[in-house]
Design a protein around this motif. Structure first.
Motif, PDB file in Angstrom:
ATOM      1  N   PRO A  33      -2.023  20.591 -29.042  1.00  0.00           N
ATOM      2  CA  PRO A  33      -3.470  20.847 -28.877  1.00  0.00           C
ATOM      3  C   PRO A  33      -3.885  22.097 -29.658  1.00  0.00           C
ATOM      4  CG  PRO A  33      -2.431  20.390 -26.759  1.00  0.00           C
ATOM      5  CD  PRO A  33      -1.319  20.514 -27.748  1.00  0.00           C
ATOM      6  N   PRO A  34      -5.145  22.135 -30.098  1.00  0.00           N
ATOM      7  CA  PRO A  34      -5.581  23.290 -30.899  1.00  0.00           C
ATOM      8  C   PRO A  34      -5.630  24.565 -30.071  1.00  0.00           C
ATOM      9  CG  PRO A  34      -7.442  21.906 -30.317  1.00  0.00           C
ATOM     10  CD  PRO A  34      -6.221  21.201 -29.826  1.00  0.00           C
ATOM     11  N   GLY A  35      -5.753  25.689 -30.780  1.00  0.00           N
ATOM     12  CA  GLY A  35      -5.829  26.958 -30.057  1.00  0.00           C
ATOM     13  C   GLY A  35      -5.931  28.107 -31.047  1.00  0.00           C
ATOM     14  N   PRO A  36      -6.045  29.326 -30.536  1.00  0.00           N
ATOM     15  CA  PRO A  36      -6.162  30.475 -31.421  1.00  0.00           C
ATOM     16  C   PRO A  36      -4.861  30.715 -32.193  1.00  0.00           C
ATOM     17  CG  PRO A  36      -5.892  31.181 -29.155  1.00  0.00           C
ATOM     18  CD  PRO A  36      -6.002  29.691 -29.115  1.00  0.00           C
ATOM     19  N   TYR A  37      -4.997  31.340 -33.347  1.00  0.00           N
ATOM     20  CA  TYR A  37      -3.821  31.542 -34.192  1.00  0.00           C
ATOM     21  C   TYR A  37      -2.882  32.553 -33.536  1.00  0.00           C
ATOM     22  CZ  TYR A  37      -1.079  31.602 -38.391  1.00  0.00           C
ATOM     23  OH  TYR A  37      -0.064  31.455 -39.281  1.00  0.00           O
ATOM     24  N   PRO A  38      -1.585  32.211 -33.441  1.00  0.00           N
ATOM     25  CA  PRO A  38      -0.665  33.162 -32.796  1.00  0.00           C
ATOM     26  C   PRO A  38      -0.162  34.236 -33.759  1.00  0.00           C
ATOM     27  CG  PRO A  38       0.444  31.076 -33.250  1.00  0.00           C
ATOM     28  CD  PRO A  38      -0.936  30.926 -33.783  1.00  0.00           C
ATOM     29  N   LEU A  39      -0.030  35.454 -33.288  1.00  0.00           N
ATOM     30  CA  LEU A  39       0.549  36.522 -34.109  1.00  0.00           C
ATOM     31  C   LEU A  39       2.069  36.330 -34.153  1.00  0.00           C
ATOM     32  CD1 LEU A  39      -1.368  39.624 -32.706  1.00  0.00           C
ATOM     33  CD2 LEU A  39      -1.709  38.495 -34.915  1.00  0.00           C
ATOM     34  N   PRO A  40       2.706  36.827 -35.219  1.00  0.00           N
ATOM     35  CA  PRO A  40       4.165  36.734 -35.233  1.00  0.00           C
ATOM     36  C   PRO A  40       4.743  37.465 -34.012  1.00  0.00           C
ATOM     37  CG  PRO A  40       3.317  37.600 -37.318  1.00  0.00           C
ATOM     38  CD  PRO A  40       2.159  37.511 -36.403  1.00  0.00           C
ATOM     39  N   ILE A  41       5.771  36.944 -33.458  1.00  0.00           N
ATOM     40  CA  ILE A  41       6.507  37.468 -32.284  1.00  0.00           C
ATOM     41  C   ILE A  41       5.642  37.506 -31.016  1.00  0.00           C
ATOM     42  CG2 ILE A  41       7.936  39.344 -31.311  1.00  0.00           C
ATOM     43  CD1 ILE A  41       8.569  40.100 -34.237  1.00  0.00           C
ATOM     44  N   LEU A  42       4.500  38.194 -31.076  1.00  0.00           N
ATOM     45  CA  LEU A  42       3.660  38.313 -29.874  1.00  0.00           C
ATOM     46  C   LEU A  42       3.025  36.993 -29.454  1.00  0.00           C
ATOM     47  CD1 LEU A  42       1.412  41.504 -29.946  1.00  0.00           C
ATOM     48  CD2 LEU A  42       3.054  40.783 -28.211  1.00  0.00           C
ATOM     49  N   GLY A  43       2.802  36.137 -30.440  1.00  0.00           N
ATOM     50  CA  GLY A  43       2.096  34.888 -30.141  1.00  0.00           C
ATOM     51  C   GLY A  43       0.663  35.187 -29.714  1.00  0.00           C
ATOM     52  N   ASN A  58     -13.128  30.788 -22.095  1.00  0.00           N
ATOM     53  CA  ASN A  58     -13.873  31.064 -23.330  1.00  0.00           C
ATOM     54  C   ASN A  58     -13.196  30.419 -24.538  1.00  0.00           C
ATOM     55  OD1 ASN A  58     -15.867  32.459 -22.043  1.00  0.00           O
ATOM     56  ND2 ASN A  58     -14.844  34.439 -22.244  1.00  0.00           N
ATOM     57  N   LEU A  59     -11.859  30.451 -24.581  1.00  0.00           N
ATOM     58  CA  LEU A  59     -11.144  29.815 -25.701  1.00  0.00           C
ATOM     59  C   LEU A  59     -11.391  28.304 -25.700  1.00  0.00           C
ATOM     60  CD1 LEU A  59      -7.760  31.776 -25.641  1.00  0.00           C
ATOM     61  CD2 LEU A  59      -9.462  31.777 -27.481  1.00  0.00           C
ATOM     62  N   ALA A  60     -11.512  27.729 -24.482  1.00  0.00           N
ATOM     63  CA  ALA A  60     -11.767  26.284 -24.399  1.00  0.00           C
ATOM     64  C   ALA A  60     -13.129  25.939 -24.994  1.00  0.00           C
ATOM     65  CB  ALA A  60     -11.680  25.831 -22.944  1.00  0.00           C
ATOM     66  N   LYS A  61     -14.084  26.880 -24.883  1.00  0.00           N
ATOM     67  CA  LYS A  61     -15.415  26.617 -25.464  1.00  0.00           C
ATOM     68  C   LYS A  61     -15.319  26.520 -26.979  1.00  0.00           C
ATOM     69  CE  LYS A  61     -17.935  28.964 -21.827  1.00  0.00           C
ATOM     70  NZ  LYS A  61     -18.303  30.304 -21.439  1.00  0.00           N
ATOM     71  N   VAL A  62     -14.364  27.251 -27.566  1.00  0.00           N
ATOM     72  CA  VAL A  62     -14.215  27.251 -29.033  1.00  0.00           C
ATOM     73  C   VAL A  62     -13.327  26.098 -29.488  1.00  0.00           C
ATOM     74  CG1 VAL A  62     -13.379  28.609 -31.006  1.00  0.00           C
ATOM     75  CG2 VAL A  62     -14.424  29.769 -29.026  1.00  0.00           C
ATOM     76  N   LEU A  66      -8.589  20.868 -24.112  1.00  0.00           N
ATOM     77  CA  LEU A  66      -7.130  20.963 -24.015  1.00  0.00           C
ATOM     78  C   LEU A  66      -6.661  21.861 -25.149  1.00  0.00           C
ATOM     79  CD1 LEU A  66      -4.968  19.605 -22.152  1.00  0.00           C
ATOM     80  CD2 LEU A  66      -4.444  18.124 -24.079  1.00  0.00           C
ATOM     81  N   ILE A  67      -6.170  23.042 -24.802  1.00  0.00           N
ATOM     82  CA  ILE A  67      -5.779  23.986 -25.857  1.00  0.00           C
ATOM     83  C   ILE A  67      -4.311  24.359 -25.695  1.00  0.00           C
ATOM     84  CG2 ILE A  67      -8.098  24.966 -26.084  1.00  0.00           C
ATOM     85  CD1 ILE A  67      -7.168  27.400 -24.525  1.00  0.00           C
ATOM     86  N   SER A  68      -3.744  24.912 -26.770  1.00  0.00           N
ATOM     87  CA  SER A  68      -2.371  25.404 -26.631  1.00  0.00           C
ATOM     88  C   SER A  68      -2.266  26.815 -27.177  1.00  0.00           C
ATOM     89  CB  SER A  68      -1.377  24.468 -27.331  1.00  0.00           C
ATOM     90  OG  SER A  68      -1.528  24.522 -28.721  1.00  0.00           O
ATOM     91  N   LEU A  69      -1.387  27.574 -26.554  1.00  0.00           N
ATOM     92  CA  LEU A  69      -1.150  28.960 -26.986  1.00  0.00           C
ATOM     93  C   LEU A  69       0.351  29.179 -27.016  1.00  0.00           C
ATOM     94  CD1 LEU A  69      -3.704  29.056 -24.712  1.00  0.00           C
ATOM     95  CD2 LEU A  69      -3.782  31.378 -25.562  1.00  0.00           C
ATOM     96  N   LEU A  75       5.460  27.397 -25.140  1.00  0.00           N
ATOM     97  CA  LEU A  75       4.158  26.792 -25.439  1.00  0.00           C
ATOM     98  C   LEU A  75       3.398  26.622 -24.126  1.00  0.00           C
ATOM     99  CD1 LEU A  75       2.578  25.484 -27.908  1.00  0.00           C
ATOM    100  CD2 LEU A  75       3.137  23.317 -26.809  1.00  0.00           C
ATOM    101  N   LEU A  76       2.183  27.180 -24.095  1.00  0.00           N
ATOM    102  CA  LEU A  76       1.330  27.024 -22.910  1.00  0.00           C
ATOM    103  C   LEU A  76       0.180  26.096 -23.267  1.00  0.00           C
ATOM    104  CD1 LEU A  76       0.305  27.929 -20.051  1.00  0.00           C
ATOM    105  CD2 LEU A  76      -0.957  29.728 -21.220  1.00  0.00           C
ATOM    106  N   VAL A  77      -0.022  25.057 -22.462  1.00  0.00           N
ATOM    107  CA  VAL A  77      -1.148  24.135 -22.674  1.00  0.00           C
ATOM    108  C   VAL A  77      -2.114  24.327 -21.504  1.00  0.00           C
ATOM    109  CG1 VAL A  77      -1.819  21.696 -22.806  1.00  0.00           C
ATOM    110  CG2 VAL A  77       0.266  22.487 -23.939  1.00  0.00           C
ATOM    111  N   VAL A  78      -3.413  24.474 -21.806  1.00  0.00           N
ATOM    112  CA  VAL A  78      -4.374  24.718 -20.733  1.00  0.00           C
ATOM    113  C   VAL A  78      -5.451  23.636 -20.728  1.00  0.00           C
ATOM    114  CG1 VAL A  78      -5.923  26.419 -19.689  1.00  0.00           C
ATOM    115  CG2 VAL A  78      -3.988  27.197 -21.052  1.00  0.00           C
ATOM    116  N   ALA A  79      -5.649  23.030 -19.547  1.00  0.00           N
ATOM    117  CA  ALA A  79      -6.683  22.000 -19.388  1.00  0.00           C
ATOM    118  C   ALA A  79      -7.878  22.632 -18.685  1.00  0.00           C
ATOM    119  CB  ALA A  79      -6.133  20.846 -18.549  1.00  0.00           C
TER     120      ALA A  79
END
Ligand code: HEM
Length: 492
Positions: A33-43, A58-62, A66-69, A75-79
Motif C-alpha cells: 500500500p502507498p505511504g510516505p517515503y521512508p528515510l534510510p534506517i529510520l524509515g 492525516n497520512l490516510a487523507k494524502v 490503506l497505507i504502509s509505513l 512493515l506497518l499497514v494502517v486501515a
C-alpha cells in the motif's frame, strides 16, 4: 564564494528532484500500500510524531485508506476507513487474526506455553483453550449477571467516597481506575486489589505498577524493529516489565498457594471465582499469574478511560449532561442506580457509544498477517503489522454527520452497536479476536457513569469554563487523556 553557493543550490535541487522521482517510482511500482517515503534506517518513525492516531489519519487523507509505513525493518499497514477495516477484519479475517507481540511481552511470557490471549501471535490451540475458558467462566453474560452484586457494591463505595470529598478537587480518573481494578479483581479472586481511598496497593498492586507495565508493553522496542538489537533489551523494557510483574506475582503467589491448600477451588463460604477455575483446569502458578495480569492490563484502563472521557465530554457539553441527568431523574428518581436499570436508559447508552466513537479506548486494533495476502489490490506480506485506526474511523466525515461534535442522540435511532458487524463503528473490534470483555464493559462503564451523574453535580476547578477543558489524547495501549480530569463533586 557566490559560485560555490550556486553549486550547493544546484546540488540540493538535483537531490530534491531525485528524491521526488524515487518517491514517485516507489509509489508506482511498489506492491505494498502507498505511504510516505521512508528515510534510510529510520524509515517512517518520524511520521508517527507524538500522536500517531492523528498523524496516521492525516497520512490516510494524502495516501488513501490503506497505507504502509516502514518502521525499521518492520512493515506497518494502517486501515483508516470503513472499507479498509471491512477488508482487514471481515474479508481477510482469518489471515489477519494474528497479533504483533512485542519482544517486551514475549520476555514475560517465556516458557509458559503461551496461555495468553492478547499475547498470542496467532490463534493457536492454547489461545483457543484459554479463550473458551475466559468466555465461559469469567466474561460470559451469565457470570456477569451472577456478579452484579459485587459490581454494584464497588460502585456504591465509589459514590460514598466521593460524597466525602464534596467541594474538593478530585482526580476522577484515579478513583474510577481503582473501582474498575477492584471490580475485575473481585471477579478474578474475590478480593479488592487497591485501596480506593488513597490508591495505595493491597499486595503488589498499584496504579503506578500497572501503568508502568502498560507503558513498557506499548513503548516501541528497538529489537522489534532492528534485528541487531534483538535479544539485547537495550532500553531495559523487558527487564523492567519482569520486575513490575514480579511485584504483582509476589502478592498473588500466597493467594494461589492458599487455594491449592484448600483443595483446588470451592474455597469455604464463597462462590467459585476465576482463580478456582484456573486451578481446577490444571494451570501452573506462573501461568495463572500471567493470565491474571493479562486480565488486569486489558480490563482496567480500557473501562476507566472510557468513563473519564465520557465525563469530560459531558462537562464540555452541558446540553448532553442535562439530558442525561433528566433521564436518570425520571427513571431512577431518588434511588441508587442498579445494574437492572441500564436497559431502560437509552440516552445513557447513547452517551457511552458516542464517547467510544470519539475516544475509542483501544484506538488502534493491532493485528498481524499470518500469511501473505492481497488487500484492495495491494500485497500485505506475511508478518506485516496491521493497525485498524478506530480514531480515524470514528471521525470520518463521509460516514458521520458533524463528526467532531459530541452528539449522543445520533445513536438513539441507530442500528450501530458493539457487536463488530458494522465496520464504521467497532470499538470492541470484530471477529475471532474481538474483545472478550464486552459483556462486562457494557455493564460496568454505564453503571459507573450513570452513578456519577445521578449522585453529583460536577464543577471544574479554578473557575475553568467547560470550553477550556483540555481534550488532548496520547496513544499507549489505550487512548489516554493527556491532562487528568480534575473535577469538584457536589452531592445533588
Ligand atoms: C470499554 C472497555 C473496552 C474496550 C473499548 C475494549 C476494546 C478492545 C479491542 C478493540 C480489542 C481488540 C479486538 C480485535 O482485535 O478485534 C480488545 C481485546 C481484548 N480485550 Fe478488550 N476492551 C474493553 C474492556 C475489556 C475488559 C473489561 C476486558 C477483560 C476483563 C478485556 C479483555 C480483552 C482481551 C483479553 C483482549 C484480547 C483478545 C484476544 O486477542 O483474543 N477488554 N479489547
Amino acid at each position: 564564494m557566490e559560485q560555490s553557493n550556486l553549486f550547493i543550490f544546484i546540488l540540493l535541487l538535483i537531490l530534491f528532484v531525485l528524491f521526488l522521482v524515487l518517491h514517485h517510482m516507489r509509489q508506482k511500482f511498489s506492491k505494498y500500500p502507498p505511504g510516505p517515503y521512508p528515510l534510510p534506517i529510520l524509515g517512517n518513525f518520524l511520521h508517527l510524531r507524538k500522536t500517531p492516531h492523528i498523524s496516521l489519519a492525516n497520512l490516510a487523507k494524502v495516501h488513501g485508506p490503506l497505507i504502509s509505513l516502514r518502521l525499521g525493518a518492520k512493515l506497518l499497514v494502517v486501515a483508516s476507513s470503513q472499507e479498509a477495516a471491512t477488508e482487514i477484519l471481515k474479508i481477510h479475517e482469518r489471515v489477519m487474526s494474528g497479533r504483533p507481540v512485542p519482544l517486551t511481552i514475549e520476555a514475560v511470557s517465556k516458557g509458559l506455553d503461551f496461555f495468553t490471549l492478547i499475547g498470542a501471535t496467532s490463534c493457536t490451540k492454547n489461545w483457543k483453550i484459554l479463550r473458551t475458558i475466559v468466555k465461559a467462566e469469567l466474561l460470559s453474560t451469565e457470570v456477569v449477571d451472577k456478579t452484579t452484586a459485587a459490581r454494584e457494591e464497588k460502585v456504591k463505595e465509589l459514590i460514598n467516597l466521593l460524597s466525602s470529598k464534596q467541594g474538593k478537587v478530585v482526580n476522577l480518573g484515579d478513583y474510577v481506575f481503582a473501582t474498575a481494578a477492584n471490580t475485575v479483581s473481585r471477579l478474578l479472586f474475590s478480593k479488592d486489589c487497591i485501596s480506593l481511598e488513597n490508591q495505595g496497593m493491597v499486595g503488589g498492586f498499584s496504579k503506578e505498577n500497572i501503568k508502568t507495565i502498560v507503558k513498557m508493553a506499548s513503548t516501541p522496542n528497538l529489537g522489534d524493529h532492528y534485528a541487531i538489537f534483538n535479544g539485547l533489551d537495550i532500553q531495559g523494557l523487558g527487564k523492567k516489565s519482569v520486575e513490575c510483574l514480579g511485584r504483582l506475582y509476589a502478592s498473588w503467589n500466597s493467594l494461589i498457594d492458599g487455594r491449592h491448600v484448600s483443595k483446588c477451588g470451592d474455597h469455604v463460604g464463597k462462590d467459585k471465582d476465576f482463580l478456582d477455575v484456573l486451578l481446577a483446569n490444571g494451570f501452573s502458578k506462573d501461568q495463572i499469574n500471567l493470565i491474571l495480569s493479562e486480565m488486569f492490563i486489558t480490563g482496567i484502563d480500557t473501562t476507566s478511560t472510557a468513563v473519564e472521557w465520557a465525563m469530560a465530554e459531558l462537562i464540555k457539553n452541558q446540553d448532553a449532561m442535562t439530558k442525561l441527568s433528566e433521564e436518570l431523574a425520571k427513571e431512577i428518581g431518588g434511588n441508587i442506580i442498579r445494574d437492572s436499570d441500564l436497559p431502560r436508559l437509552p440516552y445513557l447508552n447513547a452517551c457511552v457509544k458516542e464517547t467510544l466513537r470519539l475516544h475509542p479506548s483501544v484506538a488502534m486494533i493491532p493485528r498481524r498477517a499470518i500469511e501473505t495476502c492481497q488487500v484492495m489490490n495491494y500485497t500485505i506480506p506475511k508478518n506485516a503489522e496491521i493497525w485498524v485506526n478506530l480514531w480515524a474511523l470514528g471521525r470520518d466525515p463521509t460516514k458521520w454527520e458533524d463528526p467532531l461534535a459530541f452528539k449522543p442522540s445520533r445513536f438513539l435511532q441507530s442500528h450501530l452497536g458493539f457487536m463488530g458487524s458494522h465496520f464504521e463503528y467497532i470499538p470492541f473490534g470484530s471477529g475471532r479476536r474481538m474483545c472478550p470483555g464486552l459483556p462486562l464493559a457494557v455493564r460496568l462503564v454505564p453503571l459507573v457513569l450513570a452513578s456519577l451523574v445521578h449522585s453529583f453535580d460536577w464543577y471544574l476547578p479554578e473557575n475553568l469554563s467547560p470550553g477550556e477543558l483540555n481534550m488532548d489524547a496520547k496513544l499507549g495501549l489505550t487512548l489516554q487523556r493527556v491532562k487528568p480530569l480534575y473535577l469538584i463533586p457536589r452531592p445533588k
